[in-house]
Structures are given as C-alpha cells and as structure tokens.
Design a protein around this motif. Structure first.
Motif, PDB file in Angstrom:
ATOM      1  N   ASN A 191       0.846  -1.192   0.000  1.00  0.00           N
ATOM      2  CA  ASN A 191       0.000   0.000   0.000  1.00  0.00           C
ATOM      3  C   ASN A 191       0.884   1.246   0.000  1.00  0.00           C
ATOM      4  O   ASN A 191       2.112   1.151   0.032  1.00  0.00           O
ATOM      5  N   GLN A 194       3.314   1.514   3.041  1.00  0.00           N
ATOM      6  CA  GLN A 194       4.400   0.544   2.948  1.00  0.00           C
ATOM      7  C   GLN A 194       5.382   0.923   1.843  1.00  0.00           C
ATOM      8  O   GLN A 194       6.602   0.763   1.991  1.00  0.00           O
ATOM      9  N   THR A 364       2.872  -3.411  -8.260  1.00  0.00           N
ATOM     10  CA  THR A 364       2.100  -2.473  -7.438  1.00  0.00           C
ATOM     11  C   THR A 364       1.688  -1.253  -8.243  1.00  0.00           C
ATOM     12  O   THR A 364       0.543  -0.783  -8.161  1.00  0.00           O
ATOM     13  N   ARG A 368      -2.073  -0.053  -9.152  1.00  0.00           N
ATOM     14  CA  ARG A 368      -2.533   1.277  -8.725  1.00  0.00           C
ATOM     15  C   ARG A 368      -3.197   2.007  -9.891  1.00  0.00           C
ATOM     16  O   ARG A 368      -4.265   2.611  -9.734  1.00  0.00           O
ATOM     17  N   ASP A 399      -9.428  -3.720  -7.297  1.00  0.00           N
ATOM     18  CA  ASP A 399     -10.431  -3.626  -6.241  1.00  0.00           C
ATOM     19  C   ASP A 399     -11.814  -3.330  -6.810  1.00  0.00           C
ATOM     20  O   ASP A 399     -11.940  -2.645  -7.826  1.00  0.00           O
TER      21      ASP A 399
END
Length: 420
Positions: A191, A194, A364, A368, A399
């Motif tokens: 995230n 992190q 990641t 995103r 998501d």
C-alpha cells in the motif's frame, strides 16, 4: 597401382574406397545429443539475444540429464548441466573445459544418447520429468517449465527440419502439468504507506559514507511510480528524462516523462557479444528503434532531480550505478532490497510474500493505475505489455470487481422476482 594410391595391407582396399566407406558409415550414424546441442546453439547464436542464448542452453542442459547413459560412477547432475552449458558456447568449441568440469564434459561427449532415443517412451518420460522439476526434486516454477518446453520444442522442430528426427515427439505428447494462471499474487502488493517506508528504508542500507542504499532509492522509485522493469531502470539515461523544474509559489507541480529506449538485462559474460555481464537490447516486445514514453508524477520528478543532484550520472549518462560507478547488477539491487525489507517491515511481514522482489514494485504500480480507472489499453502502452496480458495477469488485483459483480447479480435477482 597405376595411380600410386596407398592401400590397406590387410584388406587390399585402396585409400579412396576406405575413405568412401567411412564417410558412408558416418552419414548413417545417428546424431548424438551432445553434438546436436552444440550445432543447434551455434546456428542460432548470432540472431539470439544474450538472455535467449542462456535460456536455450539451460533448457538443453536440463534435457541432457535424460539423454545420457546412467551409471553409479557418473558425475552429478549439477556437473553435467554446467558442463553442457559451457560446451554449447561457440567460443568454447575446441578449447579444454575447466578442470572442475572435465570429468562431466568427457562423460557427456562419450555417454550421450542418440537424438532418436527421444522416441523411446522411457527416455521421453525422463525428459518430461527434467522439464518439470528442479535438481532437488522440487517442481519447477510454471514460467521455468514453459520456457524449457518452448526451447526444447524449437530445437526438436529444427531436428525434424534437418532430418535428425522424423517427427517432433513433443507434438504428440500430453504434458501432464498443473495449470498456472500466471496472475499476480495480490499478497506481494504494497500500500501507499508501505511503499514510502520501503523507499525510505533503502536510503539507510549500508554505511552513509558509501551511499550503497541512497544511490538506489530512485532506482526502486522508477519501478514503484512508473512501472519500469529492472533492466529498463538499469539502462535509463539523463537524456531519457524530461524533469520539469520545481514549481514557483502557487504553481501546480508538473508531470515529467521518461522516454525508454533500451534495456540492459543481465546474462553473464559468456552469453553476450561484448563480453560484459549486461547485454544491450531494445525494449521488450518492440522494434529495436521504437521507444516508449511514460508520464511520471511530480513526486517521482522530485526524487529523480534529487538523485541527480546528489549522485550525478555515469560517464555515458546513466542515472544509476553501483558503488564503483559500473552498471547496477542483479545481486546488488537484490541485496539492498532484502536489507530494506528488514528495516521497513515488521517481522511477520518480512516472512510474507509482501514486496518479496523488487519487481513487485512494478506490479504495485500497474495495479494502482488500474484501480485508479486508467483504461487497460493506456496502462498496457505505458508498461510495454499487451492489453491481453494486463487483463489476464492483474484482473484479480483490481479492487471493487467482486462487489460490482455481486451488485449486478443482486439486481438481476430482484428483476426476476418482480417479473414473477
């Protein structure tokens, strides 16, 4: 006698007849695996990239373990594999093998099977095993299996084309292999908190004087914010960067652009034409002269400008170097990353898959962008993949899909109830 030709005393045959008979016998002799591998790799060497050469040699070496006569006193499988990898390099032909590989090399060159033995069921079953498993008996990763099988299939098609085999045994074989989805594991994604913690921790790796970690902070940042592959980051130059100056008071920070033109994958000196560990290639899945512009957010612009101010560039304009000023090697950025995870993450997270590899920063970033609603086609253009690959690999990381699907199903059930 009139031609003055020598002859064999025991048989009376003239030299010309003896030579013709030997050539005919050699033509009928089956081609053996060691000889086939050497000739095949030599024929493809000039037109193959260094990583392709290494992958080809590794795949053929794995199969070689099934293509030798087994005995109690034979060399280990690891020695045989290394010996074939050394032997297929064209530059090594005619040279003496290294002392530690001499026994394995001699065994391979004298105890190898004919290529036609691939048609024997017991031999081919062993070949299937060697493609699917590592030397320690653990199943190989899905990508490793597919790469090995693809390389072997291409080699066997060549064997059919040249008459060494009558047919490709792989084409009629059903390879029993567990299917691999090839999707990205959501557990590796970090995230925002992190991600910042990891980039900060990188700067504290190594002594402050030697700057081992600090000089690589921006290296990881271009993967995290711009989805670069590590090999693309290694080859990034100052001339590839459009980095707007910091905004004046009241101005909105401007986005920059990285224009990617080449990659510097690590292969090893024996696989490259230059004799260096890093090969020089165009972008993956693109023509050699085609570049790929990637817009970068102001936060990455600031990180890169600070990196250039503190560390400068290499003589050839590259942004990232190791402590000696050379190209950043795989072992270098892996070691720094492993130490950074220990500093940035709690113990339970360190043991988890979370950001286990530097490449997970690219995953990641792509996730995103997809979650932000960027169209798949635009994401694919920026990262250098096809839309099909993006959809297949990252579908499970976006998501809201499950909730949206549940809402559609619920609405459909409500409508059916109203109709009833």
């Amino acid at each position: 006698m009139r031609r003055g030709e020598a002859f064999r005393v025991d048989s009376g045959q003239p030299e010309s007849e003896v030579r013709a008979a030997e050539e005919a016998a050699a033509a009928k002799a089956p081609v053996r695996w060691f000889e086939f591998c050497r000739d095949y790799v030599a024929g493809r060497w000039q037109t193959s990239a260094a990583k392709s050469r290494e992958g080809m040699a590794d795949s053929l070496a794995a199969v070689a373990l099934a293509m030798v006569t087994r005995a109690d006193d034979m060399p280990t499988d690891e020695e045989l594999r290394l010996a074939l990898r050394w032997a297929v390099v064209p530059a090594n032909k005619g040279a003496d093998p290294p002392a530690e590989l001499k026994t394995a090399y001699d065994w391979l060159s004298t105890s190898d099977r004919p290529v036609t033995d691939l048609h024997k069921p017991e031999v081919f079953r062993d070949v299937q095993y060697r493609l699917s498993f590592r030397l320690d008996g653990v199943p190989a990763a899905g990508d490793t299996f597919r790469r090995r099988r693809r390389a072997l299939n291409t080699a066997l098609e060549h064997a059919v084309d040249t008459g060494v085999l009558t047919e490709n045994p792989l084409q009629r074989a059903r390879m029993k292999r567990l299917a691999s989805s090839g999707t990205v594991d959501p557990r590796v994604l970090v995230n925002a908190v992190q991600g910042r913690q990891l980039l900060t921790a990188v700067a504290y790796v190594g002594s402050w004087h030697r700057k081992r970690g600090r000089r690589l902070t921006a290296f990881y940042a271009v993967m995290y914010y711009a989805a670069l592959r590590p090999a693309e980051a290694v080859g990034l130059r100052l001339s590839d960067c459009d980095l707007p100056a910091p905004p004046e008071d009241g101005q909105v920070p401007r986005w920059g652009t990285l224009t990617l033109r080449e990659t510097r994958p690590v292969s090893g000196k024996q696989w490259t034409d230059s004799g260096e560990r890093h090969d020089r290639r165009g972008l993956k899945a693109r023509e050699a002269t085609v570049d790929r512009p990637v817009p970068i957010p102001p936060v990455l612009v600031a990180i890169l400008r600070e990196h250039i101010r503190l560390h400068g560039t290499a003589d050839d304009g590259r942004l990232f170097t190791n402590e000696r000023g050379d190209l950043v090697g795989t072992s270098t950025y892996w070691r720094v990353w492993e130490e950074a995870r220990l500093l940035a993450l709690p113990p339970d997270r360190v043991k988890s898959p979370l950001a286990g590899r530097p490449y997970d920063l690219r995953h990641t970033c792509i996730t995103r962008w997809l979650n932000a609603g960027v169209p798949i086609a635009e994401v694919a253009r920026r990262v250098g993949n096809s839309p099909e690959v993006i959809h297949r690999r990252y579908h499970g990381c976006v998501d809201g899909h499950e909730e949206a699907a549940n809402a559609k199903i619920a609405k459909s059930l409500e409508e059916e109830g109203d109709t009833a």
